[in-house]
Design a protein around this motif. Structure first.
Motif, PDB file in Angstrom:
ATOM      1  N   ILE A  11      -7.832  12.285  10.136  1.00  0.00           N
ATOM      2  CA  ILE A  11      -6.624  12.121   9.326  1.00  0.00           C
ATOM      3  C   ILE A  11      -6.667  13.152   8.207  1.00  0.00           C
ATOM      4  O   ILE A  11      -7.683  13.297   7.520  1.00  0.00           O
ATOM      5  CB  ILE A  11      -6.550  10.703   8.731  1.00  0.00           C
ATOM      6  CG1 ILE A  11      -6.550   9.652   9.831  1.00  0.00           C
ATOM      7  CG2 ILE A  11      -5.297  10.540   7.873  1.00  0.00           C
ATOM      8  CD1 ILE A  11      -6.578   8.219   9.316  1.00  0.00           C
ATOM      9  N   THR A  12      -5.583  13.852   8.012  1.00  0.00           N
ATOM     10  CA  THR A  12      -5.520  14.861   6.963  1.00  0.00           C
ATOM     11  C   THR A  12      -4.940  14.267   5.680  1.00  0.00           C
ATOM     12  O   THR A  12      -4.330  13.207   5.682  1.00  0.00           O
ATOM     13  CB  THR A  12      -4.645  16.045   7.407  1.00  0.00           C
ATOM     14  OG1 THR A  12      -3.291  15.592   7.592  1.00  0.00           O
ATOM     15  CG2 THR A  12      -5.150  16.631   8.726  1.00  0.00           C
ATOM     16  N   ILE A  13      -5.131  14.995   4.585  1.00  0.00           N
ATOM     17  CA  ILE A  13      -4.610  14.556   3.291  1.00  0.00           C
ATOM     18  C   ILE A  13      -3.084  14.463   3.332  1.00  0.00           C
ATOM     19  O   ILE A  13      -2.491  13.531   2.767  1.00  0.00           O
ATOM     20  CB  ILE A  13      -5.055  15.517   2.175  1.00  0.00           C
ATOM     21  CG1 ILE A  13      -6.583  15.475   2.006  1.00  0.00           C
ATOM     22  CG2 ILE A  13      -4.366  15.165   0.859  1.00  0.00           C
ATOM     23  CD1 ILE A  13      -7.102  14.125   1.573  1.00  0.00           C
ATOM     24  N   SER A  14      -2.442  15.418   3.978  1.00  0.00           N
ATOM     25  CA  SER A  14      -0.976  15.390   4.041  1.00  0.00           C
ATOM     26  C   SER A  14      -0.479  14.172   4.807  1.00  0.00           C
ATOM     27  O   SER A  14       0.535  13.567   4.429  1.00  0.00           O
ATOM     28  CB  SER A  14      -0.457  16.679   4.700  1.00  0.00           C
ATOM     29  OG  SER A  14      -0.960  16.796   6.028  1.00  0.00           O
ATOM     30  N   GLN A  15      -1.167  13.784   5.871  1.00  0.00           N
ATOM     31  CA  GLN A  15      -0.774  12.597   6.619  1.00  0.00           C
ATOM     32  C   GLN A  15      -0.935  11.327   5.783  1.00  0.00           C
ATOM     33  O   GLN A  15      -0.069  10.443   5.797  1.00  0.00           O
ATOM     34  CB  GLN A  15      -1.612  12.496   7.901  1.00  0.00           C
ATOM     35  CG  GLN A  15      -1.306  13.570   8.925  1.00  0.00           C
ATOM     36  CD  GLN A  15      -2.286  13.562  10.082  1.00  0.00           C
ATOM     37  OE1 GLN A  15      -3.421  13.087   9.944  1.00  0.00           O
ATOM     38  NE2 GLN A  15      -1.876  14.100  11.217  1.00  0.00           N
ATOM     39  N   VAL A  16      -2.051  11.254   5.040  1.00  0.00           N
ATOM     40  CA  VAL A  16      -2.262  10.116   4.148  1.00  0.00           C
ATOM     41  C   VAL A  16      -1.165  10.052   3.087  1.00  0.00           C
ATOM     42  O   VAL A  16      -0.632   8.973   2.783  1.00  0.00           O
ATOM     43  CB  VAL A  16      -3.643  10.206   3.484  1.00  0.00           C
ATOM     44  CG1 VAL A  16      -3.796   9.122   2.412  1.00  0.00           C
ATOM     45  CG2 VAL A  16      -4.745  10.068   4.521  1.00  0.00           C
ATOM     46  N   ALA A  17      -0.819  11.212   2.535  1.00  0.00           N
ATOM     47  CA  ALA A  17       0.203  11.257   1.489  1.00  0.00           C
ATOM     48  C   ALA A  17       1.555  10.789   2.025  1.00  0.00           C
ATOM     49  O   ALA A  17       2.263  10.016   1.373  1.00  0.00           O
ATOM     50  CB  ALA A  17       0.318  12.672   0.921  1.00  0.00           C
ATOM     51  N   ILE A  18       1.918  11.249   3.224  1.00  0.00           N
ATOM     52  CA  ILE A  18       3.200  10.854   3.815  1.00  0.00           C
ATOM     53  C   ILE A  18       3.240   9.343   4.048  1.00  0.00           C
ATOM     54  O   ILE A  18       4.210   8.668   3.679  1.00  0.00           O
ATOM     55  CB  ILE A  18       3.434  11.612   5.138  1.00  0.00           C
ATOM     56  CG1 ILE A  18       3.638  13.102   4.871  1.00  0.00           C
ATOM     57  CG2 ILE A  18       4.643  11.042   5.881  1.00  0.00           C
ATOM     58  CD1 ILE A  18       3.713  13.945   6.138  1.00  0.00           C
ATOM     59  N   CYS A  19       2.198   8.816   4.646  1.00  0.00           N
ATOM     60  CA  CYS A  19       2.162   7.379   4.941  1.00  0.00           C
ATOM     61  C   CYS A  19       2.184   6.550   3.661  1.00  0.00           C
ATOM     62  O   CYS A  19       2.848   5.508   3.600  1.00  0.00           O
ATOM     63  CB  CYS A  19       0.912   7.041   5.762  1.00  0.00           C
ATOM     64  SG  CYS A  19       0.918   7.718   7.441  1.00  0.00           S
ATOM     65  N   THR A  20       1.461   7.016   2.626  1.00  0.00           N
ATOM     66  CA  THR A  20       1.412   6.272   1.371  1.00  0.00           C
ATOM     67  C   THR A  20       2.768   6.263   0.679  1.00  0.00           C
ATOM     68  O   THR A  20       3.221   5.215   0.184  1.00  0.00           O
ATOM     69  CB  THR A  20       0.356   6.872   0.434  1.00  0.00           C
ATOM     70  OG1 THR A  20      -0.919   6.851   1.088  1.00  0.00           O
ATOM     71  CG2 THR A  20       0.277   6.097  -0.868  1.00  0.00           C
ATOM     72  N   VAL A  21       3.425   7.410   0.628  1.00  0.00           N
ATOM     73  CA  VAL A  21       4.747   7.487  -0.007  1.00  0.00           C
ATOM     74  C   VAL A  21       5.753   6.614   0.735  1.00  0.00           C
ATOM     75  O   VAL A  21       6.541   5.882   0.117  1.00  0.00           O
ATOM     76  CB  VAL A  21       5.228   8.953  -0.058  1.00  0.00           C
ATOM     77  CG1 VAL A  21       6.691   9.017  -0.490  1.00  0.00           C
ATOM     78  CG2 VAL A  21       4.369   9.765  -1.010  1.00  0.00           C
ATOM     79  N   VAL A  22       5.718   6.686   2.065  1.00  0.00           N
ATOM     80  CA  VAL A  22       6.633   5.864   2.853  1.00  0.00           C
ATOM     81  C   VAL A  22       6.367   4.376   2.629  1.00  0.00           C
ATOM     82  O   VAL A  22       7.294   3.580   2.444  1.00  0.00           O
ATOM     83  CB  VAL A  22       6.520   6.225   4.354  1.00  0.00           C
ATOM     84  CG1 VAL A  22       7.286   5.216   5.208  1.00  0.00           C
ATOM     85  CG2 VAL A  22       7.043   7.626   4.606  1.00  0.00           C
TER      86      VAL A  22
END
Length: 222
Positions: A11-22
């Motif tokens: 899992i990349t940081i960008s994927q974590v960020a997207i999921c967290t914001v959503v």
């Protein structure tokens, strides 16, 4: 369009960020939907707003690890024994928030958004309409009568005149046994004649206490 944005095994940081914001956005939407025409506490709506983010974070940490998944399931099950019973609406909103967080944690952000929007619209429509509301003609009637009165058929003729149906639900003594309190469930034929019926009941019970109220469901009914 409904595929997961997460890649297997990493899992990349960008994927974590997207999921967290959503997840956070969906939690706020769900909290706002719950606050619409409902009584609520700040603690509960803040919990609902943050619950999808927490569930999403846990699911991303598990990420296919069976052992971790079983441990997390056991941890979540302990929460049940540390919580007080909630109303049906509170329970469904908690499951709603967890479902949104679960979908986001698995990387299905589009599906999570569609789920949240669809269910939110349905909940708003149901809250704005009379769906599921109790009939306003159904009342709980409490009548106090003297202890020497025969309550068996005391008001039958009045109920036949003013109601579609009636039932004697409870009889109890009050005032150290000097009075009886009768509790009826009635369905009025015409709600605007409620006062007329109560006036005639007062004439028979010696102008003792009478209470007529809407029949309410228990607060924790599911």
């Amino acid at each position: 369009m409904l595929n997961s944005i997460l890649s297997a095994g990493s899992i990349t940081i960008s994927q974590v960020a997207i999921c967290t914001v959503v997840s956070l956005a969906l939690g706020l939407i769900i909290a706002c939907v719950y606050m619409f025409r409902n009584s609520y506490s700040k603690n509960f709506v803040v919990t609902i707003a943050l619950l999808p983010v927490l569930v999403q974070s846990v699911i991303m940490v598990v990420n296919g690890n069976l052992g971790t998944g079983v441990a997390v399931m056991g941890a979540f099950s302990l929460v049940r024994f540390r919580s007080v019973p909630g109303s049906a609406k509170e329970i469904i909103i908690i499951f709603f928030a967890m479902a949104a967080g679960l979908a986001a944690g698995m990387g299905y952000v589009v599906y999570a958004v569609l789920l949240t929007v669809t269910v939110s619209v349905i909940m708003l429509v149901l809250n704005m309409t009379r769906f599921g509301e109790r009939d306003s003609a159904i009342k709980t009637l409490k009548v106090v009568i003297p202890e020497d009165a025969d309550y068996s058929h005391m008001f039958d003729d009045l109920f036949s005149k003013y109601t579609f149906s009636y039932s004697l639900d409870r009889v109890r003594t009050t005032n150290l046994g000097g009075l009886y309190e009768l509790q009826y469930t009635i369905k009025l034929k015409e709600t605007d004649k409620e006062k007329e019926m109560l006036d005639q009941i007062r004439q028979r019970n010696g102008n003792l206490s009478i209470t007529c109220s809407n029949k309410l469901a228990p607060a924790n009914e599911l």
